[in-house]
Design a protein around this motif. Structure first.
Motif, PDB file in Angstrom:
ATOM      1  N   LEU A  57       0.796  -1.228   0.000  1.00  0.00           N
ATOM      2  CA  LEU A  57       0.000   0.000   0.000  1.00  0.00           C
ATOM      3  C   LEU A  57       0.830   1.280   0.000  1.00  0.00           C
ATOM      4  CD1 LEU A  57      -2.976   0.859  -0.046  1.00  0.00           C
ATOM      5  CD2 LEU A  57      -2.871   0.971   2.433  1.00  0.00           C
ATOM      6  N   PRO A  58       1.847   1.431   0.833  1.00  0.00           N
ATOM      7  CA  PRO A  58       2.632   2.671   0.769  1.00  0.00           C
ATOM      8  C   PRO A  58       3.361   2.858  -0.557  1.00  0.00           C
ATOM      9  CG  PRO A  58       3.063   1.543   2.826  1.00  0.00           C
ATOM     10  CD  PRO A  58       2.240   0.624   1.987  1.00  0.00           C
ATOM     11  N   TYR A  59       3.759   1.772  -1.193  1.00  0.00           N
ATOM     12  CA  TYR A  59       4.469   1.888  -2.463  1.00  0.00           C
ATOM     13  C   TYR A  59       3.529   2.240  -3.609  1.00  0.00           C
ATOM     14  CZ  TYR A  59       8.373   0.030   0.061  1.00  0.00           C
ATOM     15  OH  TYR A  59       9.362  -0.132   0.971  1.00  0.00           O
ATOM     16  N   LEU A  60       2.269   1.852  -3.496  1.00  0.00           N
ATOM     17  CA  LEU A  60       1.301   2.223  -4.524  1.00  0.00           C
ATOM     18  C   LEU A  60       0.953   3.704  -4.463  1.00  0.00           C
ATOM     19  CD1 LEU A  60      -1.138  -0.817  -4.412  1.00  0.00           C
ATOM     20  CD2 LEU A  60       0.644  -0.340  -6.093  1.00  0.00           C
ATOM     21  N   PHE A  61       0.970   4.272  -3.271  1.00  0.00           N
ATOM     22  CA  PHE A  61       0.595   5.667  -3.086  1.00  0.00           C
ATOM     23  C   PHE A  61       1.803   6.530  -2.699  1.00  0.00           C
ATOM     24  CE2 PHE A  61      -3.274   3.248  -2.168  1.00  0.00           C
ATOM     25  CZ  PHE A  61      -4.127   3.836  -3.090  1.00  0.00           C
ATOM     26  N   ASN A  62       2.982   6.194  -3.212  1.00  0.00           N
ATOM     27  CA  ASN A  62       4.170   6.917  -2.781  1.00  0.00           C
ATOM     28  C   ASN A  62       4.174   8.375  -3.234  1.00  0.00           C
ATOM     29  OD1 ASN A  62       4.723   6.513  -5.482  1.00  0.00           O
ATOM     30  ND2 ASN A  62       6.713   5.574  -5.129  1.00  0.00           N
ATOM     31  N   GLU A  63       3.579   8.697  -4.373  1.00  0.00           N
ATOM     32  CA  GLU A  63       3.547  10.088  -4.810  1.00  0.00           C
ATOM     33  C   GLU A  63       2.603  10.919  -3.952  1.00  0.00           C
ATOM     34  OE1 GLU A  63       2.809  10.290  -8.974  1.00  0.00           O
ATOM     35  OE2 GLU A  63       4.661   9.240  -9.466  1.00  0.00           O
ATOM     36  N   GLU A  64       1.475  10.354  -3.553  1.00  0.00           N
ATOM     37  CA  GLU A  64       0.559  11.066  -2.666  1.00  0.00           C
ATOM     38  C   GLU A  64       1.179  11.260  -1.282  1.00  0.00           C
ATOM     39  OE1 GLU A  64      -0.414   8.491  -4.556  1.00  0.00           O
ATOM     40  OE2 GLU A  64      -1.747   9.484  -5.969  1.00  0.00           O
ATOM     41  N   ILE A  65       1.912  10.244  -0.827  1.00  0.00           N
ATOM     42  CA  ILE A  65       2.584  10.340   0.462  1.00  0.00           C
ATOM     43  C   ILE A  65       3.674  11.403   0.399  1.00  0.00           C
ATOM     44  CG2 ILE A  65       4.057   9.101   2.099  1.00  0.00           C
ATOM     45  CD1 ILE A  65       2.503   6.562   1.370  1.00  0.00           C
ATOM     46  N   ALA A  66       4.421  11.446  -0.709  1.00  0.00           N
ATOM     47  CA  ALA A  66       5.479  12.448  -0.866  1.00  0.00           C
ATOM     48  C   ALA A  66       4.898  13.853  -0.893  1.00  0.00           C
ATOM     49  CB  ALA A  66       6.273  12.178  -2.140  1.00  0.00           C
ATOM     50  N   PHE A  67       3.802  14.031  -1.610  1.00  0.00           N
ATOM     51  CA  PHE A  67       3.166  15.350  -1.666  1.00  0.00           C
ATOM     52  C   PHE A  67       2.664  15.759  -0.280  1.00  0.00           C
ATOM     53  CE2 PHE A  67      -0.457  18.178  -2.384  1.00  0.00           C
ATOM     54  CZ  PHE A  67       0.180  19.184  -3.089  1.00  0.00           C
ATOM     55  N   GLY A  68       2.089  14.817   0.440  1.00  0.00           N
ATOM     56  CA  GLY A  68       1.595  15.105   1.793  1.00  0.00           C
ATOM     57  C   GLY A  68       2.711  15.425   2.769  1.00  0.00           C
ATOM     58  N   ALA A  69       3.877  14.803   2.583  1.00  0.00           N
ATOM     59  CA  ALA A  69       5.001  15.080   3.469  1.00  0.00           C
ATOM     60  C   ALA A  69       5.671  16.411   3.133  1.00  0.00           C
ATOM     61  CB  ALA A  69       6.018  13.950   3.393  1.00  0.00           C
ATOM     62  N   GLN A  70       5.700  16.757   1.857  1.00  0.00           N
ATOM     63  CA  GLN A  70       6.332  18.013   1.451  1.00  0.00           C
ATOM     64  C   GLN A  70       5.450  19.225   1.732  1.00  0.00           C
ATOM     65  OE1 GLN A  70       9.358  18.780   0.103  1.00  0.00           O
ATOM     66  NE2 GLN A  70      10.018  16.672   0.402  1.00  0.00           N
ATOM     67  N   LYS A  71       4.164  19.101   1.478  1.00  0.00           N
ATOM     68  CA  LYS A  71       3.218  20.197   1.694  1.00  0.00           C
ATOM     69  C   LYS A  71       2.043  19.677   2.531  1.00  0.00           C
ATOM     70  CE  LYS A  71       4.443  22.498  -2.558  1.00  0.00           C
ATOM     71  NZ  LYS A  71       4.004  23.088  -3.798  1.00  0.00           N
ATOM     72  N   PRO A  72       2.232  19.586   3.844  1.00  0.00           N
ATOM     73  CA  PRO A  72       1.212  18.947   4.679  1.00  0.00           C
ATOM     74  C   PRO A  72      -0.101  19.716   4.767  1.00  0.00           C
ATOM     75  CG  PRO A  72       2.960  19.832   6.031  1.00  0.00           C
ATOM     76  CD  PRO A  72       3.393  19.996   4.612  1.00  0.00           C
ATOM     77  N   TYR A  73      -0.093  21.011   4.528  1.00  0.00           N
ATOM     78  CA  TYR A  73      -1.330  21.780   4.659  1.00  0.00           C
ATOM     79  C   TYR A  73      -2.183  21.757   3.395  1.00  0.00           C
ATOM     80  CZ  TYR A  73       0.738  23.450   8.924  1.00  0.00           C
ATOM     81  OH  TYR A  73       1.297  23.506  10.166  1.00  0.00           O
ATOM     82  N   LYS A  74      -1.684  21.163   2.320  1.00  0.00           N
ATOM     83  CA  LYS A  74      -2.429  21.140   1.063  1.00  0.00           C
ATOM     84  C   LYS A  74      -3.024  19.774   0.741  1.00  0.00           C
ATOM     85  CE  LYS A  74      -0.176  25.004  -1.098  1.00  0.00           C
ATOM     86  NZ  LYS A  74       0.335  25.547  -2.331  1.00  0.00           N
ATOM     87  N   SER A  75      -2.816  18.792   1.610  1.00  0.00           N
ATOM     88  CA  SER A  75      -3.398  17.470   1.357  1.00  0.00           C
ATOM     89  C   SER A  75      -3.937  16.886   2.655  1.00  0.00           C
ATOM     90  CB  SER A  75      -2.357  16.525   0.754  1.00  0.00           C
ATOM     91  OG  SER A  75      -1.418  16.147   1.713  1.00  0.00           O
ATOM     92  N   LYS A  76      -4.916  16.025   2.529  1.00  0.00           N
ATOM     93  CA  LYS A  76      -5.502  15.391   3.716  1.00  0.00           C
ATOM     94  C   LYS A  76      -4.512  14.454   4.383  1.00  0.00           C
ATOM     95  CE  LYS A  76     -10.215  15.596   2.025  1.00  0.00           C
ATOM     96  NZ  LYS A  76     -11.388  14.845   1.593  1.00  0.00           N
ATOM     97  N   LEU A  77      -3.756  13.730   3.571  1.00  0.00           N
ATOM     98  CA  LEU A  77      -2.776  12.801   4.120  1.00  0.00           C
ATOM     99  C   LEU A  77      -1.679  13.544   4.875  1.00  0.00           C
ATOM    100  CD1 LEU A  77      -2.014   9.828   4.266  1.00  0.00           C
ATOM    101  CD2 LEU A  77      -0.664  10.153   2.200  1.00  0.00           C
ATOM    102  N   GLY A  78      -1.297  14.697   4.374  1.00  0.00           N
ATOM    103  CA  GLY A  78      -0.301  15.513   5.066  1.00  0.00           C
ATOM    104  C   GLY A  78      -0.795  15.999   6.414  1.00  0.00           C
TER     105      GLY A  78
END
Length: 89
Positions: free
Chosen positions: A4-25
């Motif tokens: 699961l984390p490898y399938l959504f690695n781009e969403e996880i990266a976006f959430g880690a880089q810009k936490p206020y712009k994504s729900k996962l962040g």
């Protein structure tokens, strides 16, 4: 749980880089703050007792491992691809 984390690695990266712009962040931000709060309180309480309760410490270590486990796929993204992910917003 491994895939699961490898399938959504781009969403996880976006959430880690810009936490206020994504729900996962936002979830990661709240999780990190709660982890720091609880880990600090467990550490301080273990300093004041002779026999610290090991279950609480092991739960904190487990939650830290989960946090690092879900953030690990970010390290597999190449820097050029990371720049593309950050530019899409």
């Amino acid at each position: 749980m491994l895939v699961l984390p490898y399938l959504f690695n781009e969403e996880i990266a976006f959430g880690a880089q810009k936490p206020y712009k994504s729900k996962l962040g936002k979830i990661y931000l709240v999780y990190s703050m709660l982890f720091i709060l609880f880990a600090g309180s467990v550490f301080s309480s273990s300093l004041f007792t002779q026999n610290p309760y090991p279950l609480i410490g092991s739960l904190i270590a487990f939650f830290a491992a989960l946090l690092f486990f879900f953030l690990a796929p970010i390290l597999l993204i190449k820097p050029k691809r990371m720049d593309e992910i950050m530019e899409r917003v």
